[in-house]
Design an enzyme around this catalytic site. Structure first.
Site, PDB file in Angstrom:
ATOM      1  N   GLU A 289       0.708  -1.702   0.364  1.00 26.85           N
ATOM      2  CA  GLU A 289      -0.215   0.173  -0.445  1.00 26.85           C
ATOM      3  C   GLU A 289       1.276   1.532  -0.328  1.00 26.85           C
ATOM      4  OE1 GLU A 289      -2.389  -0.624   3.071  1.00 26.85           O
ATOM      5  OE2 GLU A 289      -3.984  -2.125   1.817  1.00 26.85           O
ATOM      6  N   ASP A 368      -8.122  -8.340   4.077  1.00 22.16           N
ATOM      7  CA  ASP A 368      -8.189  -7.845   4.188  1.00 22.16           C
ATOM      8  C   ASP A 368      -9.414  -7.797   5.712  1.00 22.16           C
ATOM      9  OD1 ASP A 368      -7.489  -5.532   6.126  1.00 22.16           O
ATOM     10  OD2 ASP A 368      -7.425  -4.439   4.468  1.00 22.16           O
ATOM     11  N   GLU A 396     -12.499  -2.460  11.740  1.00 22.11           N
ATOM     12  CA  GLU A 396     -12.377  -1.963  10.138  1.00 22.11           C
ATOM     13  C   GLU A 396     -13.469  -2.184   9.688  1.00 22.11           C
ATOM     14  OE1 GLU A 396      -8.698  -2.212   7.971  1.00 22.11           O
ATOM     15  OE2 GLU A 396      -9.641  -1.213   6.401  1.00 22.11           O
TER      16      GLU A 396
HETATM   17  C1  GCV Z   1      -1.774   0.377   8.581  1.00 20.63           C
HETATM   18  C2  GCV Z   1      -5.552  -2.589   5.366  1.00 20.63           C
HETATM   19  C3  GCV Z   1      -6.381  -0.464   5.545  1.00 20.63           C
HETATM   20  C4  GCV Z   1      -5.303  -0.313   6.174  1.00 20.63           C
HETATM   21  C5  GCV Z   1      -3.867  -0.686   6.978  1.00 20.63           C
HETATM   22  C6  GCV Z   1      -3.554  -1.732   5.959  1.00 20.63           C
HETATM   23  C7  GCV Z   1      -2.700  -2.454   7.059  1.00 20.63           C
HETATM   24  O1  GCV Z   1      -5.520  -1.801   4.526  1.00 20.63           O
HETATM   25  O2  GCV Z   1      -7.379  -0.126   5.692  1.00 20.63           O
HETATM   26  O3  GCV Z   1      -5.788   1.799   7.123  1.00 20.63           O
HETATM   27  O4  GCV Z   1      -3.202   0.089   7.057  1.00 20.63           O
HETATM   28  O5  GCV Z   1      -4.817  -2.448   6.070  1.00 20.63           O
HETATM   29  O6  GCV Z   1      -2.727  -3.805   7.559  1.00 20.63           O
HETATM   30  O7  GCV Z   1      -1.391  -2.627   6.699  1.00 20.63           O
END
Ligand code: GCV
Length: 681
Positions: A289, A368, A396
Site C-alpha cells: 500500500e 483483509d 474496520e
Molecule cells: C495500516 C487495510 C487498512 C489500512 C491498513 C492496512 C494494513 O488496508 O485499510 O488502513 O494500514 O490494512 O493492514 O496495513
C-alpha cells in the site's frame, strides 16, 4: 471524577464472598520482591482483595520449592530456562505459574516475575467472577500460556490520530509527543491482566514524526515507556520505516544488500538498543500500500527481513515482518489477477530462507479482515518459518465499534482450522503456538481497538474483543462463552440475569453482522475509504483487487483451477473441498466460485433466496439484540447503558441500509423475486 473506566479491573465489592476465609495469607515463590513485576503483582492483589472482599491477607515470600508441589518436576512446572532467547538475551521468559490451596491461604509459584503477575490476575479474576477459590485451586492449578507472543498492534499516529481507530484519539501521542501518565500505567495493567506480553506502539504505516522514533528526539520517552511496560511483563516493539536510510539517514538507497545501507543500520541499531534497553524488536510493513520495501531494489522480502534481523540479533531483538504484500493498483478487467494469492505467492517460495529471529506476521485471511474469509493458505503452507497470526479487533470492516460484533467465535474458528500441514497438531492454533514445527518465536497479534475514549473501546461491548483477544491468546482452549461470561461479570454486571441477556447479545453478534452484510464469503461491499456501511459496487471497478463480479446471471469470484487457481494453494483435502462448488462450505462459496443465482446451496436454498433471507433475518436479529439491551435499562450503570443504546440505534440504521441495498441490488440484477414476497426496493 474518574477520567476513564477501569473496565475489568474495577474490583467492585463482592457480596457473595463465601470462601474468602481461606485467604489468610498468600505466599509467593520463584521470583523475588525486588522484581518490579512481583511488586506490581502484590500491589494489584492487595488493592483488588481489599476492594472486592475487604480483606488484607499477609503476603509471604518464600524460596522456590518451599511449598507443597514446588517448582520443578513435582509441581509440573518446567524449569526456569528462557522459552525464547537470542544471544543469551531473554525475549520471552518462562511464564508458567501454579496456584495451590494451602491450609490458611494460597501459594503462588512461578519461574519468573511474569508468572507471578499472571497468577495474581488469575486469583483476582476468580474472585471477580464469583468463583469459589477452594474449588478452583483445591487440587492446584498449573497454567502455561498457549502462545509465546500475545501482542497488540497499535495503528496510532504520532499526531494523535489512529488509523482505523473508532474510540477516540491515541493515548500514547499528542501533537507528536509521547505521553506517559497514569493512563499509560492503567493500560499496561489492563492488558497484562488478560495476558498480553508485547505491544507495538505505532502504526505500521510509519510516516512523518514516527520515522524519527529511532532518533534522539524520542529515545528518553521510549526508554521510560519501555520501563512502565516491563513492570507488567510487556515487551516494547516499534513499527519501523523500512526506508529509514533514505528518510532520516540521508542515503539514497534502502537496498538491503547495499553495504552502505547495512552499515547505517548497524550504527543505528547499536544506538537504538543502547538508548531503549527494554526494546524487544520491530514490526515492518514493506512493499505494501505504497510503503517502501526491498522489491524496489529487485530484492526479496527475505532479503529485507534478514538484513534487519541479523543486525538486531546481537541485541536479542526480533523482526516481525508482515505478509500483507499485494498489488493495490490492479486492473479490475484482469480476472486472473487475484489479490488473495499475493501473500502466498510473495512469501511461500522463500520458506526456510528467513533467519531464526524473523517472524512472518500473517493476516487471518488472504484479503483483509472481512467478516468471513477462508484462513490464509500461508498458515499451513509455510513449514520452515516462524509465524504469527494477525487478527483485527478494531472492527474496520465489522462494524467499527458501533455495531456489536463479538469476534471471539470467529477467532476460535480460525484457530481450530485444520490445515493438514502435518500428520498431527496441524491446526492454526498448533502452528502459532510453536507446537507443530517447534518454533520458539510465534504467537498471535491483534490490531487493537483502543483509544482515549472514556471506556477505551468506543462501545462498551467492544471491550469484549480486547478482553477476549488477550484471554484467548493466553488460553486457546477457553470457549467464546467462558470469555464472554468473564468479561460481562468483571466489566458490566455480575447479576446472573444481566449476564444471561448480554451473553445472548454478544454470542450471536458476529453471525448477525455477517447476515446483514456481504453474503457467502464474498466480502467488500463496503463504502470505499471509510469501510463502514454498504456500497455494493463501491470497490467493483477500482484498483484494490476486491470484486464480487456480479452480473444478471450470477456472482462470485472464480478462484478454482479454472479461475485464479487460489483454491489449489491449500493442502489436501482443503484444496479439493474449496475447488468444488458442491463441497465448498456455503459460507465461503462465493469467495471461491462464480455461481448462478439459482445454484442450490447445502442449506437447500438458492443463492438468491439465501441473500434475501439472510439479510431480512440479520436486520430482524439486530433489532432483537437492541431490544434485549433496552430491557436492561434499570439494571445497568447509566453510562454503560446509554453508550451501548446509542450505538444500537446506529447499528439498526446500518443493518437496515445493508439489508435494503443488498437485496435491491441483487433483485435488480437477477430479476428473481423473493419467494416470500417481502418488500424489496
Ligand atoms: C495500516 C487495510 C487498512 C489500512 C491498513 C492496512 C494494513 O488496508 O485499510 O488502513 O494500514 O490494512 O493492514 O496495513
Amino acid at each position: 471524577m474518574k477520567k476513564y473506566a477501569s473496565l475489568w479491573l474495577d474490583y467492585k465489592a463482592k457480596k457473595n464472598n463465601r470462601d474468602c476465609g481461606c485467604l489468610g495469607s498468600i505466599s509467593i515463590s520463584g521470583a523475588g520482591e525486588s522484581d518490579i513485576r512481583v511488586q506490581n503483582a502484590v500491589r494489584e492483589l492487595k488493592n483488588g482483595l481489599k476492594a472486592m472482599l475487604d480483606i488484607e491477607p499477609e503476603i509471604v515470600f518464600g524460596s522456590a520449592g518451599s511449598h507443597t508441589g514446588a517448582v520443578g518436576s513435582s509441581s509440573g512446572l518446567s524449569d526456569g530456562s528462557a522459552a525464547g532467547s537470542l544471544n543469551g538475551q531473554s525475549i520471552l521468559d518462562n511464564e508458567e505459574y501454579r496456584i495451590t490451596l494451602e491450609k490458611d491461604g494460597l501459594a503462588i509459584e512461578a519461574n519468573s516475575g511474569r508468572g507471578i503477575l499472571y497468577a495474581a490476575f488469575d486469583i483476582l479474576r476468580c474472585i471477580s467472577c464469583e468463583r469459589s477459590l477452594k474449588e478452583t485451586y483445591a487440587s492446584g492449578k498449573t497454567v502455561r500460556p498457549s502462545n509465546p507472543l500475545r501482542m497488540l498492534n497499535h495503528w496510532d499516529n504520532m499526531d494523535g490520530t489512529i488509523e482505523r481507530g473508532y474510540s477516540g484519539r491515541s493515548f500514547f501521542y499528542v501533537d507528536n509527543e509521547i505521553v506517559i501518565d497514569e493512563r499509560t500505567v492503567d493500560y499496561a495493567r489492563l492488558i497484562a491482566s488478560v495476558g498480553i506480553n508485547a505491544v507495538v506502539i505505532n502504526n505500521v504505516n510509519v510516516k512523518d514524526a514516527a520515522s524519527y522514533m529511532i532518533t534522539d528526539r524520542y529515545y528518553d520517552k521510549l526508554a521510560k515507556l519501555g520501563e512502565v511496560f516491563a513492570g507488567y511483563g510487556i515487551g516494547l516493539y516499534l513499527s519501523l520505516n523500512y526506508a529509514s536510510t533514505i528518510e532520516i539517514g540521508g542515503l539514497d538507497s534502502a537496498d538491503p544488500l547495499d553495504p552502505e545501507v547495512i552499515a547505517w543500520w548497524k550504527d543505528k541499531m547499536a544506538e537504538v538498543f543502547e538508548r531503549i534497553p527494554t526494546l524487544k524488536g520491530f514490526l515492518v510493513k514493506a512493499d505494501s500500500e505504497g510503503r517502501p520495501g526491498p522489491f524496489t531494489y529487485g530484492r526479496t522480502q527475505a532479503d529485507g527481513a534478514n538484513m534487519l534481523a541479523d543486525i538486531v540479533k546481537e541485541y536479542g531483538g526480533i523482526i516481525i515482518w508482515r505478509c500483507f504484500v499485494y498489488n493495490c493498483k490492479q486492473d479490475w478487467r484482469h480476472t486472473k489477477t487475484d489479490r488473495a494469492r499475493s501473500g502466498y505467492d510473495n512469501f511461500m517460495p522463500m520458506d526456510g530462507d528467513y533467519h531464526d529471529n524473523v517472524i512472518l506476521q500473517i493476516k487471518n485471511g488472504p484479503m483483509d479482515f472481512q467478516i468471513r474469509e477462508p484462513v490464509s493458505p500461508l498458515l499451513g503452507g509455510l513449514k520452515k518459518t516462524n509465524q504469527m497470526l494477525e487478527v483485527q479487533i478494531a472492527q474496520e470492516y465489522t462494524g467499527q465499534q458501533i455495531d456489536v460484533c463479538y469476534l471471539i467465535p470467529m477467532f476460535k474458528e480460525i484457530l481450530g482450522f485444520k490445515t493438514y500441514c502435518s500428520e498431527k497438531d496441524d491446526t492454526v492454533a498448533d502452528i502459532i503456538s510453536g507446537k507443530t514445527f517447534g518454533s520458539r518465536f510465534s504467537g498471535i497479534a491483534a490490531v487493537t481497538n483502543t483509544g482515549n475514549d472514556f471506556n477505551w473501546t468506543g462501545n462498551y461491548l467492544a471491550g469484549a474483543n480486547l478482553f477476549g483477544f488477550g484471554r484467548l491468546g493466553f488460553d486457546t482452549d477457553l470457549t467464546s462463552e467462558q470469555i464472554a461470561e468473564e468479561f460481562i461479570k468483571m466489566t458490566i454486571s455480575d447479576d446472573p440475569g444481566v449476564v444471561d441477556v448480554i451473553m445472548g447479545i454478544l454470542l450471536p453478534s458476529r453471525a448477525v453482522y455477517e447476515k446483514y452484510s456481504a453474503p457467502l464469503g464474498i466480502g467488500w461491499m463496503v463504502q470505499p475509504a471509510t469501510h463502514y456501511g454498504c456500497s455494493v459496487d463501491g470497490y467493483e471497478y477500482d484498483r484494490w483487487g476486491t470484486y464480487h463480479r456480479a452480473d444478471h446471471l450470477g456472482l462470485g469470484v472464480d478462484r478454482t483451477d479454472k479461475g485464479t487457481g487460489y483454491a489449489l494453494l491449500y493442502n489436501e483435502p482443503n484444496a479439493s473441498v474449496y475447488n468444488s462448488p458442491d463441497e465448498c462450505p456455503d459460507e465461503l462459496v462465493l469467495f471461491f466460485h462464480h455461481l448462478p443465482y439459482t445454484h442450490k446451496l447445502h442449506s437447500g436454498k438458492t443463492v438468491i433466496q439465501h441473500i434475501y433471507d439472510s439479510h431480512f433475518e440479520g436486520y430482524e436479529e439486530a433489532k432483537q439484540m437492541a431490544a434485549k439491551w433496552e430491557n436492561l435499562k434499570d439494571k445497568l450503570d447509566s453510562e454503560i447503558f446509554y453508550n451501548v443504546s446509542k450505538r444500537f440505534e446506529r447499528q439498526l440504521a446500518n443493518a437496515r441500509e445493508w439489508c435494503d441495498q443488498v437485496n435491491s441490488y441483487f433483485f435488480r440484477k437477477s430479476g428473481i423475486p423473493d419467494e416470500k414476497g417481502r418488500q424489496i426496493w
